[in-house]
Design a protein around this motif. Structure first.
Motif, PDB file in Angstrom:
ATOM      1  N   ALA A  75       0.836  -1.206   0.000  1.00 24.38           N
ATOM      2  CA  ALA A  75       0.000   0.000   0.000  1.00 24.38           C
ATOM      3  C   ALA A  75       0.868   1.253   0.000  1.00 24.38           C
ATOM      4  N   ASP A  76       0.598   2.144  -0.941  1.00 21.82           N
ATOM      5  CA  ASP A  76       1.286   3.431  -0.986  1.00 21.82           C
ATOM      6  C   ASP A  76       0.248   4.549  -1.071  1.00 21.82           C
ATOM      7  N   VAL A  77       0.706   5.748  -1.358  1.00 30.40           N
ATOM      8  CA  VAL A  77      -0.200   6.898  -1.448  1.00 30.40           C
ATOM      9  C   VAL A  77      -1.312   6.637  -2.466  1.00 30.40           C
ATOM     10  N   VAL A  78      -0.948   6.070  -3.602  1.00 28.62           N
ATOM     11  CA  VAL A  78      -1.927   5.832  -4.667  1.00 28.62           C
ATOM     12  C   VAL A  78      -2.949   4.779  -4.238  1.00 28.62           C
ATOM     13  N   THR A  79      -2.513   3.779  -3.483  1.00 23.32           N
ATOM     14  CA  THR A  79      -3.429   2.743  -2.993  1.00 23.32           C
ATOM     15  C   THR A  79      -4.513   3.366  -2.120  1.00 23.32           C
ATOM     16  N   TYR A  80      -4.093   4.187  -1.174  1.00 23.83           N
ATOM     17  CA  TYR A  80      -5.062   4.844  -0.292  1.00 23.83           C
ATOM     18  C   TYR A  80      -5.981   5.776  -1.083  1.00 23.83           C
ATOM     19  N   THR A  81      -5.393   6.530  -1.987  1.00 26.81           N
ATOM     20  CA  THR A  81      -6.190   7.472  -2.776  1.00 26.81           C
ATOM     21  C   THR A  81      -7.200   6.734  -3.651  1.00 26.81           C
ATOM     22  N   SER A  82      -6.767   5.643  -4.270  1.00 27.82           N
ATOM     23  CA  SER A  82      -7.668   4.849  -5.113  1.00 27.82           C
ATOM     24  C   SER A  82      -8.820   4.282  -4.293  1.00 27.82           C
ATOM     25  N   PHE A  83      -8.510   3.841  -3.076  1.00 25.66           N
ATOM     26  CA  PHE A  83      -9.557   3.269  -2.230  1.00 25.66           C
ATOM     27  C   PHE A  83     -10.541   4.344  -1.766  1.00 25.66           C
ATOM     28  N   ILE A  84     -10.034   5.508  -1.419  1.00 27.56           N
ATOM     29  CA  ILE A  84     -10.914   6.617  -1.024  1.00 27.56           C
ATOM     30  C   ILE A  84     -11.844   6.978  -2.182  1.00 27.56           C
ATOM     31  N   ASN A  85     -11.287   7.020  -3.389  1.00 21.30           N
ATOM     32  CA  ASN A  85     -12.107   7.281  -4.582  1.00 21.30           C
ATOM     33  C   ASN A  85     -13.187   6.223  -4.752  1.00 21.30           C
ATOM     34  N   ARG A 115     -17.988   6.225   5.214  1.00 26.54           N
ATOM     35  CA  ARG A 115     -17.266   5.842   6.430  1.00 26.54           C
ATOM     36  C   ARG A 115     -15.948   5.154   6.088  1.00 26.54           C
ATOM     37  N   GLU A 116     -15.983   4.309   5.059  1.00 24.89           N
ATOM     38  CA  GLU A 116     -14.754   3.629   4.624  1.00 24.89           C
ATOM     39  C   GLU A 116     -13.746   4.648   4.079  1.00 24.89           C
ATOM     40  N   ALA A 117     -14.241   5.622   3.332  1.00 28.68           N
ATOM     41  CA  ALA A 117     -13.365   6.670   2.799  1.00 28.68           C
ATOM     42  C   ALA A 117     -12.728   7.455   3.936  1.00 28.68           C
ATOM     43  N   LYS A 118     -13.526   7.781   4.934  1.00 28.99           N
ATOM     44  CA  LYS A 118     -13.044   8.548   6.085  1.00 28.99           C
ATOM     45  C   LYS A 118     -11.973   7.775   6.856  1.00 28.99           C
ATOM     46  N   ASP A 119     -12.241   6.498   7.120  1.00 28.18           N
ATOM     47  CA  ASP A 119     -11.268   5.679   7.854  1.00 28.18           C
ATOM     48  C   ASP A 119      -9.946   5.575   7.096  1.00 28.18           C
ATOM     49  N   ALA A 120     -10.040   5.373   5.777  1.00 28.37           N
ATOM     50  CA  ALA A 120      -8.824   5.256   4.963  1.00 28.37           C
ATOM     51  C   ALA A 120      -8.061   6.579   4.926  1.00 28.37           C
ATOM     52  N   PHE A 121      -8.784   7.677   4.861  1.00 28.37           N
ATOM     53  CA  PHE A 121      -8.155   9.000   4.833  1.00 28.37           C
ATOM     54  C   PHE A 121      -7.393   9.262   6.127  1.00 28.37           C
ATOM     55  N   GLU A 122      -8.022   8.968   7.256  1.00 28.00           N
ATOM     56  CA  GLU A 122      -7.365   9.185   8.545  1.00 28.00           C
ATOM     57  C   GLU A 122      -6.136   8.283   8.683  1.00 28.00           C
ATOM     58  N   GLU A 123      -6.266   7.047   8.211  1.00 32.04           N
ATOM     59  CA  GLU A 123      -5.149   6.105   8.264  1.00 32.04           C
ATOM     60  C   GLU A 123      -3.996   6.573   7.373  1.00 32.04           C
ATOM     61  N   ALA A 124      -4.341   7.080   6.196  1.00 34.61           N
ATOM     62  CA  ALA A 124      -3.320   7.588   5.275  1.00 34.61           C
ATOM     63  C   ALA A 124      -2.543   8.734   5.916  1.00 34.61           C
ATOM     64  N   LYS A 125      -3.265   9.629   6.575  1.00 30.20           N
ATOM     65  CA  LYS A 125      -2.587  10.750   7.237  1.00 30.20           C
ATOM     66  C   LYS A 125      -1.683  10.253   8.366  1.00 30.20           C
ATOM     67  N   SER A 126      -2.184   9.311   9.154  1.00 31.38           N
ATOM     68  CA  SER A 126      -1.396   8.764  10.269  1.00 31.38           C
ATOM     69  C   SER A 126      -0.119   8.087   9.776  1.00 31.38           C
ATOM     70  N   ASN A 127      -0.216   7.437   8.617  1.00 34.03           N
ATOM     71  CA  ASN A 127       0.932   6.710   8.062  1.00 34.03           C
ATOM     72  C   ASN A 127       1.781   7.559   7.116  1.00 34.03           C
ATOM     73  N   ARG A 128       1.469   8.845   7.068  1.00 34.84           N
ATOM     74  CA  ARG A 128       2.171   9.769   6.167  1.00 34.84           C
ATOM     75  C   ARG A 128       2.098   9.299   4.716  1.00 34.84           C
TER      76      ARG A 128
END
Length: 223
Positions: free
Chosen positions: A36-46, A55-68
């Protein structure tokens, strides 16, 4: 032989085809396998945003920020997801956060203006539009998004001012004309719709959507 690009492509494809469950399984698998990289998280949020899974988008977004693992595109995707799912407050918080962290660009502003317009928050759209212009973040899409937001929210005068400004600054194309004609139609401004329609034809800015937008205006009158 799957790698990070394979996972990202699959998540994107699943999201576009309404297969959110498949996107979710692939996303979790990518994380477990450290793909999982930046694009993985972004693709999933999309994917989540497109399929009503905020809710899934929100959780992934918060996780992406936490993991930089969040960048400009991640923030923009989340703002778009929030706007599509009626979560304007979340879009606003993310937009302000993006600006504070230098993660806002022209596409971020465009997504926020669109989100505000979709959710009846015209004042927020107006503030962001003016800010985008001041910061040289305005392009054709910015003007078009604002015209659409104004039209949706009964602010035809604002749509008209933006449309004229777009033409003066070479920020008008076929989509801008279509948005303005649609805005005029939504607000009962036949004369303005007619003038823009004729101008679009003269300037080779008319396509099938332009004709349909103009025809829709008449449909609304005679129904």
């Amino acid at each position: 032989f799957a790698n990070v690009v394979t996972y990202n492509a699959f998540i994107d494809a699943a999201g576009k085809n309404g297969e959110f469950r498949e996107a979710k399984v692939a996303f979790e698998e990518a994380k477990r396998n450290r793909f999982a990289d930046v694009v993985t998280y972004t693709s999933f949020i999309n994917a989540a945003g497109k399929n009503g899974e905020f809710r899934e988008a929100k959780d992934a977004f918060e996780e992406a920020k936490s993991n930089r693992l969040a960048d400009v595109v991640t923030y923009t995707s989340f703002i778009d997801a929030a706007g599509k799912n009626g979560e304007f407050r979340e879009a606003k918080v993310a937009f302000e956060d993006a600006k504070r962290n230098s993660f806002a660009n022209v596409v971020t502003y465009n997504a926020f203006i669109d989100a505000a317009g979709k959710n009846g928050e015209f004042r927020e759209a107006k503030v962001a539009f003016e800010e985008a212009k001041r910061n040289s973040f305005a392009n054709v899409v910015t003007y078009t998004s604002f015209i659409d937001a104004a039209g949706k929210n009964g602010e035809f005068r604002e749509a008209k001012v933006a449309f004229e400004d777009a033409k003066r600054n070479s920020f008008a194309n076929v989509v801008t004309y279509n948005a303005f004609i649609d805005a005029a139609g939504k607000n009962g401004e036949f004369r303005e719709a007619k003038v823009a329609f004729e101008e679009a034809k003269r300037n080779s800015f008319a396509n099938v959507v332009t004709y349909n937008a103009f025809i829709d205006f008449f449909s609304g009158i005679f129904i």
